[in-house]
Design a protein around this motif. Structure first.
Motif, PDB file in Angstrom:
ATOM      1  N   UNK A  41       0.880  -1.174   0.000  1.00 31.13           N
ATOM      2  CA  UNK A  41       0.000   0.000   0.000  1.00 31.13           C
ATOM      3  C   UNK A  41       0.913   1.218   0.000  1.00 31.13           C
ATOM      4  N   UNK A  42       0.785   2.070  -1.024  1.00 27.00           N
ATOM      5  CA  UNK A  42       1.766   3.128  -1.204  1.00 27.00           C
ATOM      6  C   UNK A  42       1.162   4.279  -1.996  1.00 27.00           C
ATOM      7  N   UNK A  43       1.883   5.390  -2.017  1.00 26.29           N
ATOM      8  CA  UNK A  43       1.442   6.580  -2.736  1.00 26.29           C
ATOM      9  C   UNK A  43       2.564   7.047  -3.663  1.00 26.29           C
ATOM     10  N   UNK A  44       2.223   7.937  -4.566  1.00 24.46           N
ATOM     11  CA  UNK A  44       3.237   8.507  -5.442  1.00 24.46           C
ATOM     12  C   UNK A  44       4.211   9.378  -4.652  1.00 24.46           C
ATOM     13  N   UNK A  45       3.741   9.957  -3.567  1.00 23.98           N
ATOM     14  CA  UNK A  45       4.650  10.741  -2.719  1.00 23.98           C
ATOM     15  C   UNK A  45       5.705   9.832  -2.098  1.00 23.98           C
ATOM     16  N   UNK A  46       5.315   8.620  -1.686  1.00 26.61           N
ATOM     17  CA  UNK A  46       6.274   7.665  -1.138  1.00 26.61           C
ATOM     18  C   UNK A  46       7.255   7.216  -2.222  1.00 26.61           C
ATOM     19  N   UNK A  47       6.772   7.039  -3.453  1.00 32.96           N
ATOM     20  CA  UNK A  47       7.659   6.671  -4.556  1.00 32.96           C
ATOM     21  C   UNK A  47       8.727   7.733  -4.758  1.00 32.96           C
ATOM     22  N   UNK A  48       8.351   8.991  -4.630  1.00 32.59           N
ATOM     23  CA  UNK A  48       9.334  10.063  -4.795  1.00 32.59           C
ATOM     24  C   UNK A  48      10.330  10.071  -3.638  1.00 32.59           C
ATOM     25  N   UNK A  49       9.858   9.857  -2.431  1.00 28.90           N
ATOM     26  CA  UNK A  49      10.767   9.843  -1.277  1.00 28.90           C
ATOM     27  C   UNK A  49      11.799   8.723  -1.404  1.00 28.90           C
ATOM     28  N   UNK A  50      11.357   7.543  -1.805  1.00 32.29           N
ATOM     29  CA  UNK A  50      12.284   6.429  -1.978  1.00 32.29           C
ATOM     30  C   UNK A  50      13.312   6.738  -3.070  1.00 32.29           C
ATOM     31  N   UNK A  51      12.852   7.375  -4.130  1.00 34.51           N
ATOM     32  CA  UNK A  51      13.761   7.712  -5.230  1.00 34.51           C
ATOM     33  C   UNK A  51      14.807   8.710  -4.779  1.00 34.51           C
ATOM     34  N   UNK A  52      14.393   9.750  -4.089  1.00 39.63           N
ATOM     35  CA  UNK A  52      15.351  10.770  -3.639  1.00 39.63           C
ATOM     36  C   UNK A  52      16.328  10.192  -2.614  1.00 39.63           C
TER      37      UNK A  52
ATOM     38  N   UNK B 238      12.788  14.546 -10.338  1.00 37.24           N
ATOM     39  CA  UNK B 238      13.519  13.851  -9.278  1.00 37.24           C
ATOM     40  C   UNK B 238      14.898  13.415  -9.765  1.00 37.24           C
ATOM     41  N   UNK B 239      14.963  12.670 -10.865  1.00 34.60           N
ATOM     42  CA  UNK B 239      16.244  12.088 -11.281  1.00 34.60           C
ATOM     43  C   UNK B 239      16.824  12.699 -12.550  1.00 34.60           C
ATOM     44  N   UNK B 240      16.032  13.377 -13.371  1.00 34.88           N
ATOM     45  CA  UNK B 240      16.530  13.968 -14.598  1.00 34.88           C
ATOM     46  C   UNK B 240      15.893  15.337 -14.806  1.00 34.88           C
TER      47      UNK B 240
ATOM     48  N   UNK C  43      17.424   7.072  -2.474  1.00 37.50           N
ATOM     49  CA  UNK C  43      18.406   6.238  -3.159  1.00 37.50           C
ATOM     50  C   UNK C  43      19.397   7.079  -3.961  1.00 37.50           C
ATOM     51  N   UNK C  44      18.953   8.176  -4.512  1.00 37.84           N
ATOM     52  CA  UNK C  44      19.855   9.041  -5.268  1.00 37.84           C
ATOM     53  C   UNK C  44      20.904   9.681  -4.359  1.00 37.84           C
ATOM     54  N   UNK C  45      20.564   9.821  -3.088  1.00 36.07           N
ATOM     55  CA  UNK C  45      21.443  10.546  -2.168  1.00 36.07           C
ATOM     56  C   UNK C  45      22.338   9.629  -1.342  1.00 36.07           C
ATOM     57  N   UNK C  46      22.196   8.298  -1.477  1.00 31.87           N
ATOM     58  CA  UNK C  46      22.977   7.375  -0.637  1.00 31.87           C
ATOM     59  C   UNK C  46      23.546   6.245  -1.495  1.00 31.87           C
TER      60      UNK C  46
ATOM     61  N   UNK D  52      19.396   3.845  -7.365  1.00 29.76           N
ATOM     62  CA  UNK D  52      20.780   4.052  -6.920  1.00 29.76           C
ATOM     63  C   UNK D  52      21.208   5.436  -7.380  1.00 29.76           C
ATOM     64  N   UNK D  53      22.347   5.925  -6.911  1.00 31.00           N
ATOM     65  CA  UNK D  53      22.772   7.276  -7.306  1.00 31.00           C
ATOM     66  C   UNK D  53      22.913   7.454  -8.816  1.00 31.00           C
ATOM     67  N   UNK D  54      23.253   6.382  -9.542  1.00 35.27           N
ATOM     68  CA  UNK D  54      23.417   6.489 -10.991  1.00 35.27           C
ATOM     69  C   UNK D  54      22.206   5.960 -11.758  1.00 35.27           C
ATOM     70  N   UNK D  55      21.049   5.935 -11.127  1.00 33.40           N
ATOM     71  CA  UNK D  55      19.861   5.350 -11.745  1.00 33.40           C
ATOM     72  C   UNK D  55      19.525   6.028 -13.068  1.00 33.40           C
ATOM     73  N   UNK D  56      19.141   5.210 -14.039  1.00 33.36           N
ATOM     74  CA  UNK D  56      18.756   5.729 -15.354  1.00 33.36           C
ATOM     75  C   UNK D  56      17.320   6.245 -15.359  1.00 33.36           C
ATOM     76  N   UNK D  57      16.540   5.789 -14.407  1.00 33.81           N
ATOM     77  CA  UNK D  57      15.183   6.282 -14.172  1.00 33.81           C
ATOM     78  C   UNK D  57      14.855   5.953 -12.728  1.00 33.81           C
TER      79      UNK D  57
END
Length: 653
Positions: A42-53, A179-181, A55-58, A79-84
């Motif tokens: 059970x999740x939201x798009x806001x949670x998807x963004x938090x997880x993405x940010x 978020x990533x690009x 991972x990009x930062x660690x 990951x920090x070098x994620x393509x998407x």
């Protein structure tokens, strides 16, 4: 069988595939190193963004496994070098639903229970994404992936529990991702338009070579039913041509995209995909981020194009429910993007909602005009895209000038040496329509043709008339385009429902004759002008005008074109002599441009008549060419006055 889930404390499950743990979202957001699978039920798009940010930062590698009804979606690797990232992948996936979900809302909640029978397969697919080698990711069916280099996209698996199947997709952000690009900021320098020579090997073909746009490669790069950017391809077999439609994933509740007409479906699919790219790029900025917000009074006429020069809506329709604009005032705050004046050789700001036609209105996003895709062009070079965008401006301007000024046009004989035209004329005749051609070329000097199919059969309820247009440097190309469009519409008429409330329902259309504000969409514009009661409005085009060969209408045309840029330069100079400025807004989507060599552009010529749909959105106010040019061309005895123009809803398809 190993099952995935969370441990008793809610933070992690038992390891699988060696030593990779399964985490819940809270534990994943606390993880600052290592690899893990993140399970979201059970999740939201806001949670998807938090997880993405996060991972990009660690220095982590996380594979999100999320449930959405009967689907389990696995990946991409975060990951920090994620393509998407998870944020843009879900943005793309939900946009393919066509506006049926609030896909732009961070609070959109998604969830599911997964499919227990597929749990082990899901874990294996997730583990494969963490392996250096492609592994199992290459062993299943691949949708929309083909031979694309893995360095340019992220891998996502979709398990369909209700079908016990899975597919693999290559996904990359289209038009960037905040978020990533993130897109680069718009600027005058970014709008620069190079005057690069574009020699042509065949002067009769105004398209440059491009070995990256073969039919199969286009489909591979663009079509993916789950992630787009083209979400559906389908064929229509009872059209005047082999007709293919390519719907784009734009998140709107209406189906929209590109259409390809050709002698065979392989070729028509290629054209449909080209047009889908043009359509997608023209909707909203996909290459640069809009940053300029100001009023025209603050910018001034040297830095920006005055919206009043673009044609404004009739003030009589202000406040009408079908109106898509607000009253213009020089002090009104607007968003602006930078275009390039080919006439003056410098950057100029134009309203963002003029450069891009599908920007929604909202707080602080006022639109002073309705804009369509009029002037959008696609090409194998920026110059080619601009030239074809300019041809479209000329086509619509010529059509609307003849329609609103109600001036008879010279006739053109059907070219009997053109197999396509003669075949389509015969097709129209079989359906009871006579095909005629008219020369609508005006002061822009670009050959423009209006095609007219008038019903001569005996059926009392048949649509009475259809019109279309074409414009091109080569009059033969303009004729073919106009004929193909009008005969396609004739044959397509039987598919337009004539029953109660349908697009061709005469009871629905007849009130529009006296209340033109009821005309709100393309079907209304065409439909009301097919009524028997509307034919007096078209009578000025029905005159018994002499039909002469196209060579007599355009002596010496087409002139050879050794260089595409040279033709663009000459055309811009000719319009400048008429007091018209030509501006180009580059609309390239970076990935499509770099991988397919396709460029998109929006051409804006202040003072020309823009194509609009919905009668209350008509833009004729302040366009003096409509009053003066017909007289200069000898079509009227004197310049016209605004109060002399009936301004009936146009019949353009």
């Amino acid at each position: 069988m190993t099952r995935y889930g969370t441990a008793a404390d809610g933070t992690a499950a038992a390891p699988f595939a060696g030593s990779v743990p399964v985490l819940d979202p809270a534990a994943a957001l606390e993880t600052t190193a290592g690899v893990a699978v993140v399970h979201l039920t059970a999740w939201t798009l806001e949670l998807a963004e938090r997880l993405s940010r996060h991972a990009l930062a660690h220095p982590v590698r996380l594979v999100p496994v999320r449930e959405d009804g009967a689907l389990t979606v696995i990946g991409p690797v975060l990951e920090p070098s994620a393509r998407a990232c998870l944020s843009c992948v879900e943005y793309r996936r939900l946009a393919t639903a066509g506006g049926r979900v609030p896909w732009q809302s961070p609070r959109l909640a998604l969830g599911g229970t997964g499919t227990p029978a597929m749990a082990e397969a899901v874990l294996l697919l997730a583990a494969a994404l963490l392996e250096p080698a492609p592994g199992i990711a290459e062993s299943g069916p691949v949708a929309g992936a083909g031979a694309e280099s893995p360095e340019t996209s992220a891998t996502v698996h979709v398990v369909q529990g209700h079908r016990a199947t899975w597919s693999t997709h290559r996904v990359r952000p289209i038009g960037g991702c905040p978020v990533c690009r993130p897109l680069p900021a718009d600027s005058p320098a970014a709008a620069a338009f190079a005057d690069t020579p574009r020699p042509l090997s065949d002067p009769s073909v105004l398209r440059g070579p491009n070995d990256r746009t073969g039919a199969e490669w286009l489909r591979t790069e663009l079509f993916d039913e789950r992630f787009g950017p083209v979400r559906r391809l389908f064929r229509t077999e009872d059209s005047a041509f082999a007709l293919t439609t390519a719907w784009v994933a734009d998140g709107r509740p209406v189906d929209d995209g590109g259409y390809g007409r050709s002698a065979d479906f392989r070729s028509s699919e290629r054209v449909a995909l080209f047009e889908a790219v043009e359509r997608l790029a023209g909707m909203r900025p996909l290459g640069r981020r809009t940053v300029l917000r100001a009023s025209f009074a603050e910018l001034g006429p040297q830095a920006a194009v005055d919206p009043a020069r673009l044609g404004l809506p009739d003030p009589a329709h202000r406040g009408h429910p079908a109106s898509l604009s607000v009253p213009y005032d020089a002090d009104l705050q607007l968003d602006w993007v930078y275009g390039w004046s080919l006439t003056e050789g410098r950057a100029r700001a134009v309203p963002e909602h003029v450069a891009y036609w599908d920007l929604g209105q909202g707080p602080g996003r006022a639109r002073v005009v309705y804009e369509s895709s009029n002037g959008c062009g696609l090409g194998n070079s920026p110059q080619e895209a601009a030239l074809y965008g300019l041809f479209e401006v000329a086509e619509r301007d010529a059509f609307l000038m003849a329609w609103y000024a109600r001036t008879p046009l010279p006739g053109i004989a059907l070219p009997t040496d053109d197999p396509l035209v003669t075949a389509l004329a015969s097709r129209a005749a079989l359906l009871g329509y006579r095909l005629s051609l008219l020369d609508a070329t005006n002061d822009l000097g670009i050959p423009a043709v209006v095609s007219l199919c008038r019903y001569e059969g005996a059926h009392p309820d048949a649509p009475r008339a259809f019109l279309a247009a074409g414009a091109h440097h080569d009059p033969r190309a303009a004729i073919r385009a106009a004929v193909a469009e009008v005969v396609t519409n004739v044959q397509d008429a039987v598919h337009r429902p004539a029953g109660p409330g349908g697009a061709r329902d005469p009871e629905r259309l007849r009130p529009m004759l006296l209340r033109p504000e009821l005309v709100v969409g393309l079907d209304d514009h065409v439909g009301v002008n097919t009524l028997p009661q509307a034919q007096d409005r078209l009578r000025f085009l029905f005159g018994d005008v002499p039909e002469v060969p196209w060579q007599e209408r355009w002596p010496g045309a087409p002139t050879p074109v050794p260089d595409l840029t040279g033709l663009l330069r000459e055309t811009v100079a000719r319009l400048a002599a008429e007091g018209l400025e030509v501006l180009v807004v580059t609309q390239d989507e970076p990935g499509i441009r770099d991988r397919l060599g396709l460029h998109c552009a929006k051409v804006i010529v202040p003072g020309t008549l823009p194509m609009t749909f919905g009668h209350v959105n008509r833009r004729t106010l302040g366009l003096t060419r409509l009053l003066e040019v017909p007289h200069r061309l000898g079509r009227t005895a004197r310049p016209l006055r605004d109060d002399e123009l009936p301004l009936y809803p146009h019949p353009f398809p």
